[in-house]
Design a protein around this motif. Sequence first.
Motif, PDB file in Angstrom:
ATOM      1  N   GLU A  58       0.845  -1.226   0.154  1.00 42.05           N
ATOM      2  CA  GLU A  58      -0.018  -0.050  -0.019  1.00 42.05           C
ATOM      3  C   GLU A  58       0.642   1.315  -0.181  1.00 42.05           C
ATOM      4  N   SER A  59       1.865   1.314   0.700  1.00 43.35           N
ATOM      5  CA  SER A  59       2.811   2.468   0.728  1.00 43.35           C
ATOM      6  C   SER A  59       4.345   1.937   1.195  1.00 43.35           C
ATOM      7  N   LEU A  60       5.134   2.855   0.808  1.00 44.88           N
ATOM      8  CA  LEU A  60       6.820   2.579   1.046  1.00 44.88           C
ATOM      9  C   LEU A  60       7.074   2.450   2.523  1.00 44.88           C
ATOM     10  N   GLU A  61       6.258   3.476   2.984  1.00 48.32           N
ATOM     11  CA  GLU A  61       6.460   3.555   4.680  1.00 48.32           C
ATOM     12  C   GLU A  61       5.923   2.097   5.165  1.00 48.32           C
ATOM     13  N   GLN A  62       4.923   1.611   4.812  1.00 50.01           N
ATOM     14  CA  GLN A  62       4.390   0.521   5.574  1.00 50.01           C
ATOM     15  C   GLN A  62       5.326  -0.703   5.133  1.00 50.01           C
ATOM     16  N   TRP A  63       5.884  -0.942   4.018  1.00 51.32           N
ATOM     17  CA  TRP A  63       6.983  -1.825   3.551  1.00 51.32           C
ATOM     18  C   TRP A  63       8.256  -1.523   4.471  1.00 51.32           C
ATOM     19  N   LYS A  64       8.725  -0.538   4.654  1.00 49.13           N
ATOM     20  CA  LYS A  64       9.952  -0.161   5.222  1.00 49.13           C
ATOM     21  C   LYS A  64       9.843  -0.170   6.649  1.00 49.13           C
ATOM     22  N   ALA A  65       8.416  -0.188   7.318  1.00 53.89           N
ATOM     23  CA  ALA A  65       8.566  -0.143   8.821  1.00 53.89           C
ATOM     24  C   ALA A  65       8.479  -1.642   9.222  1.00 53.89           C
ATOM     25  N   ILE A  66       9.018  -2.752   8.361  1.00 58.58           N
ATOM     26  CA  ILE A  66       9.079  -4.272   8.983  1.00 58.58           C
ATOM     27  C   ILE A  66      10.315  -4.108   9.470  1.00 58.58           C
ATOM     28  N   PRO A  67      10.422  -4.544  10.871  1.00 57.29           N
ATOM     29  CA  PRO A  67      11.848  -4.497  11.466  1.00 57.29           C
ATOM     30  C   PRO A  67      12.839  -5.519  10.882  1.00 57.29           C
ATOM     31  N   HIS A  68      14.003  -4.939  10.706  1.00 56.27           N
ATOM     32  CA  HIS A  68      15.006  -5.839  10.241  1.00 56.27           C
ATOM     33  C   HIS A  68      15.273  -7.064  10.832  1.00 56.27           C
ATOM     34  N   ASP A  69      15.147  -7.215  12.298  1.00 52.35           N
ATOM     35  CA  ASP A  69      15.490  -8.344  12.720  1.00 52.35           C
ATOM     36  C   ASP A  69      14.524  -9.506  12.384  1.00 52.35           C
ATOM     37  N   GLU A  70      13.331  -9.268  12.272  1.00 50.85           N
ATOM     38  CA  GLU A  70      12.207 -10.079  11.305  1.00 50.85           C
ATOM     39  C   GLU A  70      12.351 -10.513  10.057  1.00 50.85           C
ATOM     40  N   LEU A  71      12.902  -9.635   9.197  1.00 50.93           N
ATOM     41  CA  LEU A  71      13.452 -10.000   7.847  1.00 50.93           C
ATOM     42  C   LEU A  71      14.365 -11.030   8.076  1.00 50.93           C
ATOM     43  N   ALA A  72      15.480 -10.682   8.920  1.00 49.02           N
ATOM     44  CA  ALA A  72      16.458 -11.830   9.136  1.00 49.02           C
ATOM     45  C   ALA A  72      16.035 -12.982   9.381  1.00 49.02           C
ATOM     46  N   ALA A  73      15.093 -13.135  10.144  1.00 44.96           N
ATOM     47  CA  ALA A  73      14.389 -14.387  10.854  1.00 44.96           C
ATOM     48  C   ALA A  73      14.003 -15.215   9.819  1.00 44.96           C
ATOM     49  N   VAL A  74      13.400 -14.544   8.762  1.00 44.98           N
ATOM     50  CA  VAL A  74      12.637 -15.182   7.806  1.00 44.98           C
ATOM     51  C   VAL A  74      13.677 -15.664   6.758  1.00 44.98           C
ATOM     52  N   ASP A  75      14.845 -15.015   6.654  1.00 43.27           N
ATOM     53  CA  ASP A  75      15.923 -15.442   5.774  1.00 43.27           C
ATOM     54  C   ASP A  75      16.447 -16.596   6.419  1.00 43.27           C
ATOM     55  N   VAL A  76      16.669 -16.834   7.815  1.00 40.35           N
ATOM     56  CA  VAL A  76      17.195 -17.897   8.341  1.00 40.35           C
ATOM     57  C   VAL A  76      16.302 -19.126   8.150  1.00 40.35           C
ATOM     58  N   ALA A  77      14.931 -18.675   8.303  1.00 44.74           N
ATOM     59  CA  ALA A  77      13.891 -19.802   7.933  1.00 44.74           C
ATOM     60  C   ALA A  77      14.049 -20.695   6.602  1.00 44.74           C
ATOM     61  N   MET A  78      14.370 -19.686   5.691  1.00 41.00           N
ATOM     62  CA  MET A  78      14.676 -20.132   4.460  1.00 41.00           C
ATOM     63  C   MET A  78      15.713 -21.461   4.336  1.00 41.00           C
ATOM     64  N   GLY A  79      16.530 -21.292   5.190  1.00 49.14           N
ATOM     65  CA  GLY A  79      17.671 -22.257   5.346  1.00 49.14           C
ATOM     66  C   GLY A  79      18.687 -22.413   4.196  1.00 49.14           C
ATOM     67  N   THR A  80      18.907 -23.497   3.732  1.00 50.30           N
ATOM     68  CA  THR A  80      19.729 -23.513   2.428  1.00 50.30           C
ATOM     69  C   THR A  80      19.073 -23.090   1.172  1.00 50.30           C
ATOM     70  N   TRP A  81      17.869 -22.722   1.353  1.00 46.00           N
ATOM     71  CA  TRP A  81      17.197 -22.165   0.041  1.00 46.00           C
ATOM     72  C   TRP A  81      17.234 -20.741   0.020  1.00 46.00           C
ATOM     73  N   MET A  82      17.965 -19.956   0.978  1.00 45.00           N
ATOM     74  CA  MET A  82      17.904 -18.597   0.926  1.00 45.00           C
ATOM     75  C   MET A  82      18.799 -18.241  -0.186  1.00 45.00           C
ATOM     76  N   ARG A  83      18.403 -17.177  -1.027  1.00 43.97           N
ATOM     77  CA  ARG A  83      19.027 -16.890  -2.027  1.00 43.97           C
ATOM     78  C   ARG A  83      19.095 -15.233  -1.961  1.00 43.97           C
ATOM     79  N   GLU A  84      19.907 -14.655  -2.196  1.00 47.80           N
ATOM     80  CA  GLU A  84      20.320 -13.119  -2.066  1.00 47.80           C
ATOM     81  C   GLU A  84      19.645 -12.519  -3.564  1.00 47.80           C
ATOM     82  N   PRO A  85      18.566 -11.567  -3.375  1.00 49.21           N
ATOM     83  CA  PRO A  85      18.043 -11.121  -4.798  1.00 49.21           C
ATOM     84  C   PRO A  85      18.614  -9.683  -4.902  1.00 49.21           C
ATOM     85  N   THR A  86      18.440  -9.416  -6.135  1.00 53.31           N
ATOM     86  CA  THR A  86      18.583  -8.065  -6.293  1.00 53.31           C
ATOM     87  C   THR A  86      17.202  -7.552  -6.413  1.00 53.31           C
TER      88      THR A  86
END
Length: 96
Positions: A58-86
């Motif tokens: 809906e907005s850039l502000e809502q997207w960017k309001a997601i805490p970085h530690d929560e984003l990092a936790a989802v990356d960890v949950a991806m396990g070996t399937w984690m890929r760094e996107p552009t």
Amino acid sequence: MVIEFLTFRIPIDERPDWMQVDEATWSRFLERQDGFVRKQIWVDVDDPDHIHAMIEWESLEQWKAIPHDELAAVDVAMGTWMREPTCRTFEVVRDS
């Protein structure tokens, strides 16, 4: 409306497994976020090892309001399937 446009390199033979893990982790996480509208996964017809995730917010502000530690936790949950996107960001200026 803002578009988060991610590009991943996923070899075609790994695509089904990657998509299953992505759906179970990232998609479920995003659905719970304020401002999330929808997510689509696209495969590049000319280069099928590239997958694009188009995520509407809906907005850039809502997207960017997601805490970085929560984003990092989802990356960890991806396990070996984690890929760094552009990542690219687009603002929707007209929706016909």
